[in-house]
Each structure stands twice: as C-alpha cells, then as structure tokens.
Enzyme design. Structure first.
Site, PDB file in Angstrom:
ATOM      1  N   LYS A 112       0.825  -1.215   0.000  1.00  0.00           N
ATOM      2  CA  LYS A 112       0.000   0.000   0.000  1.00  0.00           C
ATOM      3  C   LYS A 112       0.857   1.262   0.000  1.00  0.00           C
ATOM      4  O   LYS A 112       0.531   2.235  -0.677  1.00  0.00           O
ATOM      5  CB  LYS A 112      -0.953   0.013   1.198  1.00  0.00           C
ATOM      6  CG  LYS A 112      -2.081  -0.981   1.001  1.00  0.00           C
ATOM      7  CD  LYS A 112      -3.204  -0.803   2.000  1.00  0.00           C
ATOM      8  CE  LYS A 112      -4.288  -1.846   1.710  1.00  0.00           C
ATOM      9  NZ  LYS A 112      -5.266  -1.988   2.784  1.00  0.00           N
ATOM     10  N   LYS A 195      -6.562 -11.725  -5.396  1.00  0.00           N
ATOM     11  CA  LYS A 195      -7.702 -11.815  -4.484  1.00  0.00           C
ATOM     12  C   LYS A 195      -8.738 -10.744  -4.821  1.00  0.00           C
ATOM     13  O   LYS A 195      -8.386  -9.664  -5.303  1.00  0.00           O
ATOM     14  CB  LYS A 195      -7.237 -11.702  -3.026  1.00  0.00           C
ATOM     15  CG  LYS A 195      -6.828 -10.316  -2.609  1.00  0.00           C
ATOM     16  CD  LYS A 195      -6.727 -10.156  -1.088  1.00  0.00           C
ATOM     17  CE  LYS A 195      -6.196  -8.757  -0.786  1.00  0.00           C
ATOM     18  NZ  LYS A 195      -6.151  -8.387   0.604  1.00  0.00           N
ATOM     19  N   LYS A 198     -11.415  -4.852  -2.096  1.00  0.00           N
ATOM     20  CA  LYS A 198     -12.064  -3.555  -2.283  1.00  0.00           C
ATOM     21  C   LYS A 198     -11.057  -2.497  -2.706  1.00  0.00           C
ATOM     22  O   LYS A 198     -11.411  -1.536  -3.359  1.00  0.00           O
ATOM     23  CB  LYS A 198     -12.858  -3.125  -1.050  1.00  0.00           C
ATOM     24  CG  LYS A 198     -12.124  -3.214   0.255  1.00  0.00           C
ATOM     25  CD  LYS A 198     -13.091  -3.241   1.453  1.00  0.00           C
ATOM     26  CE  LYS A 198     -12.408  -3.788   2.698  1.00  0.00           C
ATOM     27  NZ  LYS A 198     -13.314  -4.262   3.723  1.00  0.00           N
TER      28      LYS A 198
END
Ligand code: TYM
Length: 332
Positions: A112, A195, A198
């Site tokens: 991230k 995967k 969101k």
C-alpha cells in the site's frame, strides 16, 4: 468456552463475497462453540484518508450487514472499535515492543505504501498491524477467523503476545489463526489469480453483498474463465472456473465434487447462469434484513452500545493488568 475475536474494516459501501466467504460466515458459525467478539474496525479505516460522513455511514452499514448475516447480539458482542478506548491504549504499548524493521516487513504495508508513495502514506498505515494485535490480545482470543491475506498480521500478533509475556510475565493468550482453506482466498472475477479486494479490484471483479443481484449475475457472466471448455476444479490451470465453483459450493452447500459431476459435459455458460441465481437467492434476504437494521439507526446504535459494553467488561481488566505489568502507576 474458548474465545474468538475478529474485525472487519468499514471501508466500502458493502462487504464483498471474499469478506463473507473468507471470514464472516465463519464468524457466524463460531458463535455456536465460542464466546465471540466481533468488531467494526473504524480506527483502522482512517489510515489512508477518508470522509467523516461516509465513514459514519459505512460503519453503520457494516454493523447492519453483520447482524443481517447472523451475528447474534444476544450471544456475541458486536461493536465498533472507537467505542472501546482500550484498543488504542494497548496499541501504544505494543508499538513500543515492536521493531521498526519488523513492522517494515509487513507486506500489506509495503504494497500500500508503495502504491501511495512514502510521503503520502501515513504513520497510521505503518502501525496498523500493531493496532490489530492490540484488538486481538485485549480479548485473550484463542482463535481469529480471517482470510489468507491476514496470516502475516496474525503472526505478528502471536509474536507480540509472546514477547510481552516473556518481558513482563504471562499476560496474553497467544492467538491461533482460524483460516479455512477452501474459501480463504476468493479471487477477482476479472483477474482470477488475484484476491477479490475492495482496494485493488475493479468493480467488475467484485461481487458485493448489497448490490443488485442482476448486476452480480452480469459480472458473473462476464467473469474471465480459462482455456478449454471442461468444468473441472484445478486452481493452478483453471483459476477462473475453480473460483466460480468455490463460490457456488460455499453458497449452495453442495460439494465441489458434486458440482463437477453435475456440470460434466456442460459449458461455462451454464455454470455462470446458475451461479448468478445462487447468488441472488443468497443475497436477497440479507439485503432485506440489512435494510431493516438501517431503517432504525437509533436501535442499531443501541445494539452497538450494548456490544461495546460487553467488550469493555473484558478489555478494561486486560488493559489494567498490562499497564501494571509494564510498570505504570495504578489508575487514579
Ligand atoms: P478486511 O476488512 O480487509 O477484510 C475482512 C475479512 O475478509 C477477509 N477477506 C477475504 N477472504 C477471502 N478472500 C478474499 N478475497 C478476501 N478479502 C478479504 C480478510 O482476510 C478479513 O478476514 N486487518 C483486517 C481487519 C482487522 C482484524 C483485526 C482482523 C483489524 N483488526 C483483528 C482480525 C483480527 C482487515 O483489513 O480485514
């Protein structure tokens, strides 16, 4: 009874099937055998920028969905993290026994922060897994039901429990991950080796619990499938079809073998059409119940307040013990 703890972030307008199949359905099942504590982790949800009004709404939508899928407020504690102040308080202490390098090795942080750039990613994103460890250890949880992507964070929680115990004396239960292999990684419909997520999937790759089932059916029809035409379960060579079979099996309760036999000689189109129907039947009552909870926010907030109260009955004594072991003066 053994204890179970888990958390979920209110970072989207709906949970997706990965959240539900990888984690939340196990939360529901574990209520039968465990004393259960489940948390909407709003503190975790502000690590990457957010809108306050949207966060408040998503926190309620998250809680409503959890009640709607079967978290039972009479048997379990379902609550909002920011309403139980001990989470943030213990996190500070655990942060002080976590190595900088150790935290830097967390792959979710690395991914991230790489995407955002190090000047734009927050210190909160960096210390996120330490707060997660505090969540779990406060409850002396024996088991933590999560998807595969949380394995490394749980390993850190275990390490921190053991480290605290050896530095200051036995205080925390060392928690075990509860990762159920079959559905521990539901994949993106458009990119069946990644995967369902969101933060990184496109809308077409995700099935949301609260979306119009006609839209879900359309996404399933456009799901990327694999070369060949046979419906077989093999995640290495047929990740797309295997993901559809996994979702079907988990929602319909039919075994993979049974499904493979039933689709012998039939095409991907048939499987996709049927799966669209299975999803519709599954989500329709959940959507109705979620709406009912959201129609009465005062009552929903009351349920959450009762959950927080049950949680604090456990977290306050744990924190008191931990503070005392660390050498802080008695609370005044
Ligand atoms: P979060 O909010 O991203 O996801 C909630 C749960 O859903 C699981 N999950 C999946 N499982 C299978 N396939 C997928 N594609 C998939 N996507 C998500 C996650 O593994 C998770 O179990 N850090 C946590 C929240 C958290 C927490 C905790 C969890 C905070 N404190 C303490 C357990 C214990 C997270 O971001 O989950």
């Amino acid at each position: 009874r053994p204890r179970v703890f888990s958390g979920i972030q209110p970072t989207a307008d709906s949970f997706h099937l990965g959240n539900y199949l990888g984690a939340v359905r196990h939360w529901v099942a574990l209520q039968d055998t465990h004393e259960a504590f489940y948390c909407v982790v709003d503190l975790h949800a502000i690590t990457a920028g957010h809108d306050p009004a949207v966060l408040r709404q998503r926190t309620r939508v998250a809680a409503a969905q959890l009640f709607a899928v079967g978290i039972d407020p009479d048997r379990s504690a379902l609550f909002v993290q920011s309403q139980v102040p001990e989470h943030a308080q213990l996190a500070w202490v655990l942060g002080c026994i976590t190595g900088f390098g150790e935290a830097s090795r967390m792959t979710q942080f690395k991914d991230k922060s790489q995407k955002q750039g190090s000047d734009r990613s927050s210190v909160g994103l960096f210390t996120y897994p330490i707060l997660q460890a505090a969540d779990i250890l406060l409850y002396q949880a024996d088991a933590v039901p999560v998807g595969e992507d949380q394995r490394q964070h749980l390993e850190l929680s275990r390490d921190l429990a053991q480290r605290f115990n050896s530095l200051f004396g036995p205080t925390f239960t060392v928690p075990a991950p509860h990762i159920v292999k079959d559905t521990a990684k539901i994949t993106d419909l458009q990119e069946p080796t990644a995967k369902m997520s969101k933060s990184s999937s496109s809308p077409a790759g995700i099935i949301d619990l609260l979306e119009d089932p006609a839209r879900s059916a359309k996404k399933i029809r456009s799901a990327v499938t694999d070369t060949g035409r046979e419906i077989v379960f093999d995640t290495a060579t047929k990740p797309g079809v295997s993901n559809l079979l996994t979702i079907h099996s988990a929602l319909s309760g039919r075994s993979i073998d049974d499904l493979v036999a039933a689709y012998a000689g039939r095409g991907y189109g048939d499987l996709k059409k049927d799966l669209g129907e299975v999803v519709r039947e599954f989500v329709t009552p959940i959507q109705e119940r979620t709406r009912a909870y959201l129609d009465d926010p005062a009552q929903l907030d009351k349920l959450l307040a009762a959950g927080a109260e049950k949680a604090r009955a456990v977290t306050a004594p744990t924190l008191r013990t931990a503070y005392e072991r660390v050498g802080f003066l008695a609370p005044v």
